[in-house]
Design an enzyme around this catalytic site. Structure first.
Site, PDB file in Angstrom:
ATOM      1  CG  ASN A 166     -13.682 -16.667  -3.387  1.00 18.97           C
ATOM      2  OD1 ASN A 166     -14.880 -16.658  -3.106  1.00 18.97           O
ATOM      3  ND2 ASN A 166     -12.794 -17.411  -2.730  1.00 18.97           N
ATOM      4  CE  LYS A 218     -11.633 -15.619   0.112  1.00 20.69           C
ATOM      5  NZ  LYS A 218     -10.443 -15.820   0.932  1.00 20.69           N
ATOM      6  CG  HIS A 262     -11.427 -21.340  -1.080  1.00 22.93           C
ATOM      7  ND1 HIS A 262     -10.987 -21.074   0.189  1.00 22.93           N
ATOM      8  CD2 HIS A 262     -10.996 -20.322  -1.857  1.00 22.93           C
ATOM      9  CE1 HIS A 262     -10.309 -19.932   0.179  1.00 22.93           C
ATOM     10  NE2 HIS A 262     -10.289 -19.459  -1.055  1.00 22.93           N
ATOM     11  CD  GLU A 303     -11.393 -18.635   2.912  1.00 20.36           C
ATOM     12  OE1 GLU A 303     -12.466 -18.428   2.320  1.00 20.36           O
ATOM     13  OE2 GLU A 303     -10.440 -17.818   2.903  1.00 20.36           O
ATOM     14  CD  GLU A 320      -7.205 -19.465  -3.894  1.00 17.21           C
ATOM     15  OE1 GLU A 320      -7.331 -18.292  -4.259  1.00 17.21           O
ATOM     16  OE2 GLU A 320      -7.992 -20.023  -3.116  1.00 17.21           O
ATOM     17  N   GLY A 380      -5.600 -14.269   2.317  1.00 18.07           N
ATOM     18  CA  GLY A 380      -6.119 -13.365   3.339  1.00 18.07           C
ATOM     19  C   GLY A 380      -5.060 -12.595   4.108  1.00 18.07           C
ATOM     20  CB  SER A 416      -1.938 -12.012  -0.785  1.00 15.89           C
ATOM     21  OG  SER A 416      -2.401 -12.368   0.496  1.00 15.89           O
TER      22      SER A 416
END
Ligand code: PGA
Length: 253
Positions: A11, A13, A98, A100, A166, A172, A211
């Site tokens: 991904n 991003k 996701h 985010e 996730e 992150g 991670s």
């Protein structure tokens, strides 16, 4: 290890420029023939996607998007990208929901389900993301929260999806759940999938994300019920992504 064909998805991003597409070929070169034993996927920012498809031509890799609109038809929606457009340029998958996007764009389970519906209609395989917050984990609610998100985020129509677990707090940073915690949540997700799809749930892959790196990938891939990974930072450079993929027990020497 799982009976399902592993899926290891990068991904990117909002990272990457045209020059970085060389990482796709470099990753494939590291894998060589072994790439055929699993599905390797690059989910790119929309502007890079058609170029990524070109870069991946003839290689054992697939390309995907990171989000799509809910609309099935073309529409006057400035700035949005439809599932049909992603498919048109050669995407085979799309990441949806996701954390985010859930946090930064207010995406709800219902919206994610509607987007997944649009993705399936366009012939894309949605990768539906779910995961608990730190507070939910500390309250002992991780499994219930995640199973609930899965149930509410699945499209109404039948069609093959993947799910990515996730934990929000693991993305992150440098922390991951314990292997036991990953296994427990994957079992809960599998239960939610079986309740919805019955026997057909056996085809649905459940990825772990948050991670994952070349050091911890091998032990995470070996966890019961883990069918692959969704990888952020460690997917940007072939040295990391290739090494991480090569840690999969199915192909590691
Ligand atoms: P990370 O991101 O691997 O950089 O933690 C994973 C993701 O958000 O998909």
């Amino acid at each position: 290890m799982s009976v399902r064909r592993p899926l290891i998805a990068g991904n990117w991003k909002m990272y990457g420029r045209k020059a970085d597409l060389a990482e796709i070929r470099a990753t494939a070169a590291m894998l060589g023939d072994r790439a055929g034993a699993l599905d390797v996927l690059f989910c790119l920012p929309a502007p890079l996607l058609p170029l990524g498809v070109e870069a991946g031509m003839g290689l054992d890799v697939a390309l995907g998007g990171q989000d799509c609109d809910v609309s099935l038809a073309d529409a006057a929606k400035t700035g949005d990208v439809s599932a049909a457009m992603l498919a048109d340029v050669g995407a085979q998958y799309v990441i949806l929901g996701h954390s985010e996007r859930r946090a930064g764009h207010g995406e709800t389970n219902e919206l994610v389900a509607a987007k997944a519906e649009a993705a399936l209609a366009a012939g894309l395989q949605p990768i539906i993301c779910v995961g608990e917050t730190k507070a939910q984990r500390e309250a002992g609610d991780a499994e219930a929260v995640v199973a609930g998100q899965v149930t509410a985020s699945l499209p109404k129509a039948d069609g093959l999806v993947s799910v990515a677990y996730e934990p929000v707090w693991a993305i992150g940073g440098d922390r991951t759940p314990t292997l036991e915690e990953i296994e427990a949540v994957h079992r809960a997700v599998r239960g939610a999938l079986e309740a919805r799809y019955g026997e057909a749930a056996a085809a649905v892959r459940i990825l772990y994300g948050g991670s994952v790196n070349p050091k911890n990938a091998g032990e995470i891939f070996a966890v019961e019920g883990v069918d692959g990974a969704l990888v952020g930072r460690a997917s940007l450079k072939s040295a990391d992504f290739g090494a991480l993929i090569l840690a999969h027990p199915k192909i590691s020497a």
